[in-house]
Scaffold this active site. Structure first.
Site, mmCIF file in Angstrom:
data_model
loop_
_atom_site.group_PDB
_atom_site.id
_atom_site.type_symbol
_atom_site.label_atom_id
_atom_site.label_comp_id
_atom_site.label_asym_id
_atom_site.label_seq_id
_atom_site.Cartn_x
_atom_site.Cartn_y
_atom_site.Cartn_z
ATOM 1 N N ILE A 230 0.765 -1.059 -0.147
ATOM 2 C CA ILE A 230 -0.244 -0.218 0.229
ATOM 3 C C ILE A 230 0.765 0.931 0.137
ATOM 4 O O ILE A 230 0.280 2.372 -0.042
ATOM 5 C CB ILE A 230 -0.974 -0.065 1.277
ATOM 6 N N ARG A 232 4.048 2.883 -2.511
ATOM 7 C CA ARG A 232 4.321 2.760 -3.968
ATOM 8 C C ARG A 232 4.517 1.851 -4.766
ATOM 9 O O ARG A 232 5.056 0.960 -4.376
ATOM 10 C CB ARG A 232 5.461 3.816 -4.340
ATOM 11 N N GLU A 261 0.922 2.470 -12.556
ATOM 12 C CA GLU A 261 -0.205 2.957 -13.223
ATOM 13 C C GLU A 261 -1.501 3.796 -13.889
ATOM 14 O O GLU A 261 -0.155 4.377 -14.540
ATOM 15 C CB GLU A 261 -1.569 3.553 -11.724
ATOM 16 N N HIS A 279 -5.066 1.752 -6.266
ATOM 17 C CA HIS A 279 -4.750 3.051 -5.442
ATOM 18 C C HIS A 279 -6.067 3.378 -5.114
ATOM 19 O O HIS A 279 -5.500 4.512 -4.962
ATOM 20 C CB HIS A 279 -3.988 4.013 -6.410
#
Length: 316
Positions: A230, A232, A261, A279
């Site tokens: 959680i 990067r 992402e 995310h």
């Protein structure tokens, strides 16, 4: 005197409305030609409000009189703080206000991953419970697991507190051993992985942590190992992670962040014991509003008092 603020990309209404009420806001994303607008207003810009996007020497050269970059989010690896320091530009971020929300997400993702709750839900939704019977018994359990936290900062400590309530033993690795922390410390990430079976990645992005979780670390974690990220996406070598999952080097993974992402490798999505989220660590309206308010507060405080509320550590 009017103070000009640059907003490169859209931000939350709580940010836009308050900045409009206190500053002259130049919305780069609304311009037909952003570079032309930047050339026209660049010298007037004294502050930047932004959610993401690169800030470096080249960008700063276009706004030579900027004094502050107020970034939305606790992570700020998209900002070159050395370039900002050289240009005498203060950088702020939004820590603390998202700590509890992200820690809750981390525990939820860990539970989902270990017990395969996401897959079990899909089993039900697809009609398999009635057609094929109960979802298969999960091979993993949270009971008796040891949690290794990579990055024992504000969020890492909040995760540790929650994990202790689940009966988990806690170990950690970071740049240094922390005073007043009773959890066992490991000087290397590989040593941490070898000492635990659940690796929680909370570390920030940037060159220092790029692919820190590599094939060697995953091998040390072992065949019962589960990785939760959680922090990067760049902290984990995704190619090495996929290989480790395919080969059974580790058991599973729960990921809220990814290297590129919003692109997620198809090979990763095809693996059976991988739980993925888009995310959403801090993505509640209440928390995002609190983060947005801190962006506003940083800008207002800077121009009212010359001091920011939450400068990044590099700013001293």
């Amino acid at each position: 005197m009017t103070i000009d603020i640059l907003m490169p990309r859209p931000m939350l209404p709580i940010v836009q409305e308050q900045l409009d009420a206190n500053f002259t806001v130049h919305r780069l994303y609304e311009a037909d030609d952003p570079e032309t607008l930047l050339a026209e207003v660049g010298e007037k810009i004294r502050g930047v409000a932004m959610a993401f996007g690169p800030v470096d020497k080249a960008f700063l050269s276009k706004i030579p009189n900027a004094e502050i970059v107020a970034s939305f989010g606790v992570g700020y690896d998209h900002i070159n703080t050395d370039d900002c320091l050289a240009a005498k530009v203060t950088v702020t971020h939004t820590p603390d206000v998202l700590t509890e929300e992200v820690a809750d997400t981390a525990l939820g993702l860990m539970l989902m991953t270990v017990r395969e709750f996401g897959q079990a839900e899909q089993w039900l939704r697809q009609g398999n419970w009635e057609a094929k019977g109960p979802y298969p018994l999960t091979q993993a359990t949270l009971q008796g697991r040891t949690l290794g936290i990579f990055g024992l900062g504000r969020i890492g400590k909040a995760i540790a507190k929650r994990a202790e309530a689940f009966g988990m033993e806690i170990h950690y690795h970071g740049r240094r051993k922390q005073d007043g922390v009773a959890y066992p410390y490991h000087a290397t990430l590989k040593d941490l992985a070898a000492a635990c079976d659940t690796l929680m990645v909370v570390a920030p992005g940037g060159a220092e942590t790029q692919h820190a979780v590599n094939a060697e670390v995953l091998e040390a974690l072992g065949p019962n190992g589960i990785v939760i990220n959680i922090g990067r996406g760049t902290v984990i070598d995704e190619a090495a992670l996929i290989a480790a999952l395919e080969n059974g080097t580790i058991f599973g993974a729960g990921l809220d962040v990814f290297e590129q992402e919003p692109k997620v490798p198809e090979k990763l999505l095809a693996l059976p014991r991988v739980t993925v989220l888009p995310h959403v660590g801090s993505a509640s309206q209440a928390t995002r509003n609190a983060m947005g308010q801190l962006v506003v507060d940083n800008l207002k405080s800077w121009f009212d008092t010359g001091k920011a509320v939450s400068p990044v550590p590099e700013m001293g």
